[in-house]
Design a protein around this motif. Structure first.
Motif, PDB file in Angstrom:
ATOM      1  N   CYS A 210      -5.484 -19.557  27.994  1.00 33.79           N
ATOM      2  CA  CYS A 210      -6.664 -18.985  28.652  1.00 33.79           C
ATOM      3  C   CYS A 210      -7.895 -19.570  27.979  1.00 33.79           C
ATOM      4  O   CYS A 210      -8.159 -19.275  26.812  1.00 33.79           O
ATOM      5  CB  CYS A 210      -6.660 -17.463  28.530  1.00 33.79           C
ATOM      6  SG  CYS A 210      -8.134 -16.689  29.229  1.00 33.79           S
ATOM      7  N   ALA A 305      -4.768 -12.097  31.783  1.00 36.03           N
ATOM      8  CA  ALA A 305      -5.207 -13.394  31.255  1.00 36.03           C
ATOM      9  C   ALA A 305      -4.322 -13.789  30.079  1.00 36.03           C
ATOM     10  O   ALA A 305      -4.736 -13.716  28.919  1.00 36.03           O
ATOM     11  CB  ALA A 305      -6.668 -13.325  30.833  1.00 36.03           C
ATOM     12  N   ARG A 308      -4.286 -16.108  25.539  1.00 39.87           N
ATOM     13  CA  ARG A 308      -5.547 -16.166  24.795  1.00 39.87           C
ATOM     14  C   ARG A 308      -5.295 -16.746  23.407  1.00 39.87           C
ATOM     15  O   ARG A 308      -4.315 -16.443  22.750  1.00 39.87           O
ATOM     16  CB  ARG A 308      -6.183 -14.781  24.674  1.00 39.87           C
ATOM     17  CG  ARG A 308      -6.732 -14.262  26.000  1.00 39.87           C
ATOM     18  CD  ARG A 308      -7.632 -13.060  25.787  1.00 39.87           C
ATOM     19  NE  ARG A 308      -8.086 -12.511  27.073  1.00 39.87           N
ATOM     20  CZ  ARG A 308      -9.124 -12.975  27.756  1.00 39.87           C
ATOM     21  NH1 ARG A 308      -9.830 -13.988  27.264  1.00 39.87           N
ATOM     22  NH2 ARG A 308      -9.461 -12.426  28.912  1.00 39.87           N
TER      23      ARG A 308
END
Length: 491
Positions: A210, A305, A308
């Protein structure tokens, strides 16, 4: 992992790219070694041998596959995450310490004897420090051969080889091709088009990634003159052992596009290693998200998401100075303070392709700093000068091979350096995947909004279920706030 034959075999049969860099598959019948995701038909199990490093496979007489290019796979997450002697040694070797200082220099930085370091690396990686450094030189040489028009003599020198003969012999042994043949076979489009004098490279990573908080954080906190966001790329200056450089990093679907301009090509391998560390490209998102996703509160954030990363730094000393500048002030104010230091003490550089003007000053260059010129409270001025002195004289050591626990203790002993600063430095400068900032206002606000404990003590107790990935949990929690650090910049 390489000792678990059945698990490695399953990864090879499924061509699972998530295990690239974890181990290497050597085929006894062809004398070739590959990454687990190699697209060729897997060999018979009885013909496979698994190695923990490319250097170990090369040392056993195997050459790199010309199709899957195992030398260009992501690094092992072990060396990015772990804090023991072997992991610290691997980070130092990637930074070029063996080429610059030899094995005795590596051992001295680790605080062990040369024999102890060699024994530990050989036991865990199947190769000693010289073999590991040689494998890195071969990879650097291949990058230069395939992405530049440099004469081969210059490539050999830049990659760290002592002679043209050693360079030629190593390339033939590792890749089963002469250097000129490697250049001839390089396919068009393997790298992005670059300006003259610029190297265009692709930095691989494990999916998913991400980019939002990763590049958003770097762009939002960029120090004027040292960093900028331009034309969809994060750009910054690099202070390197042999000279300096400028790098532009652009997120793509399956790689990071990297454009490097260096004053001395001997810095190539070290510059790449620093960029990979800054972008946390050797992380294992499957392991991180798998554990964090078990928490019902974090699970929706992870699904929304995944992948990360922790935005880190190319220079630990630089980040420590910036962390003190950022104590109890806004992002904009921290940038302003850092920009003033850069203008006053940083070395000027030329940037024909953008607006970068300076290198961030090293602690030794900041030793002449007059604290009275800083527009900040007297106590924080004292903390800043104390930090600069400690970094300059070695009282605090934050290099890539530093001991994280010892560094934490050294930092905590400095007047004015509290737990928040220590953990921020541990997270972003030391690369500790379990660093945690329970007193951070943004983190506490996010926790309260999600129904998590909001007091530091209670949050620490709850965070035990996120170990050893609490630094990544922080990124997911911070991302609940609509702050520029959480969004990919728009040009």
């Amino acid at each position: 992992m390489h000792t678990d034959f059945e698990r490695c075999l399953r990864a090879v049969r499924s061509k699972d790219a998530r295990f690239d860099g974890w181990f290497y598959t050597a085929v006894r019948t062809t004398r070739i070694y590959c990454r687990p995701s190699c697209p060729v038909v897997p060999p018979k199990p009885e013909n496979m041998t698994f190695y923990p490093s490319a250097a170990a496979a090369q040392q056993a007489g195997y050459r790199a596959c010309k199709r899957c290019r195992p030398d260009a796979s992501p690094g092992s997450p072990q060396w990015d995450e772990r804090a023991d002697c072997v992991a610290r040694a691997m980070r130092l070797i990637a930074d070029g310490v063996v080429d610059r200082e030899g094995v005795p220099g590596l051992a001295a930085r680790l605080g062990y004897s040369t024999r102890q370091v060699e024994r530990q690396l050989l036991a865990e990686l199947g190769a000693g420090p010289l073999a590991l450094a040689r494998a890195q030189r071969a990879q650097t040489a291949r990058l230069l051969i395939e992405t530049t028009e440099l004469p081969m003599a210059d490539v050999a020198f830049a990659a760290g080889f002592a002679s043209i003969r050693t360079f030629n012999d190593t390339v033939r042994e590792v890749f089963a091709l002469a250097p000129t043949e490697l250049r001839r076979r390089a396919r068009p489009g393997t790298g992005a088009a670059a300006l003259p004098g610029t190297l265009a490279l692709r930095l691989p990573f494990r999916q998913p990634l991400c980019p939002d908080n990763l590049f958003g954080h770097l762009a939002a906190t960029a120090v004027p003159g040292v960093e900028e966001w331009r034309d969809g790329a994060y750009r910054r200056t690099l202070a390197l052992p042999y000279g300096h450089g400028i790098v532009a990093l652009t997120p793509r679907a399956d790689h990071i596009e990297c454009r490097l301009s260096l004053t001395d090509l001997r810095d190539l391998a070290g510059a790449i290693a620093r960029c990979r560390r800054m972008l946390d490209l050797d992380a294992d998102p499957e392991a991180v998200d798998g554990l964090l996703g078990e928490d019902p509160v974090l699970a929706p954030l992870v699904r929304k998401a995944p992948g990360r990363r922790v935005p880190r730094t190319v220079d630990a000393d630089e980040f420590a100075v910036r962390a003190v500048l950022g104590q109890q002030v806004s992002t904009a104010a921290a940038r302003t303070h850092a920009g003033r230091l850069v203008t006053a003490y940083g070395r000027k550089i030329d940037d024909p392709a953008g607006g970068l003007t300076h290198l961030f000053p090293a602690p030794a260059e900041l030793a002449a700093l007059d604290p009275e010129t800083l527009a900040m409270p007297r106590t924080r001025r004292a903390t800043l000068t104390t930090m600069i002195t400690a970094l300059a004289d070695g009282t605090v050591q934050l290099g890539v091979g530093s001991d994280r626990d010892r560094a934490r203790a050294q930092l905590a002993a400095l007047p004015g350096v509290g737990p928040w600063t220590v953990e921020c430095i541990a997270m972003r400068a030391l690369g500790d995947p379990d660093a945690f900032t329970p007193t951070d206002l943004g983190l506490r606000r996010a926790a309260a909004g999600l129904g998590l404990p909001a007091t530091p003590a209670a949050l620490i107790r709850h965070s035990a279920r996120w170990r050893p990935w609490r630094a990544y949990a922080v990124q997911y929690l911070w991302a609940t706030d609509d702050h520029p650090i959480n969004h990919l910049p728009t040009d």
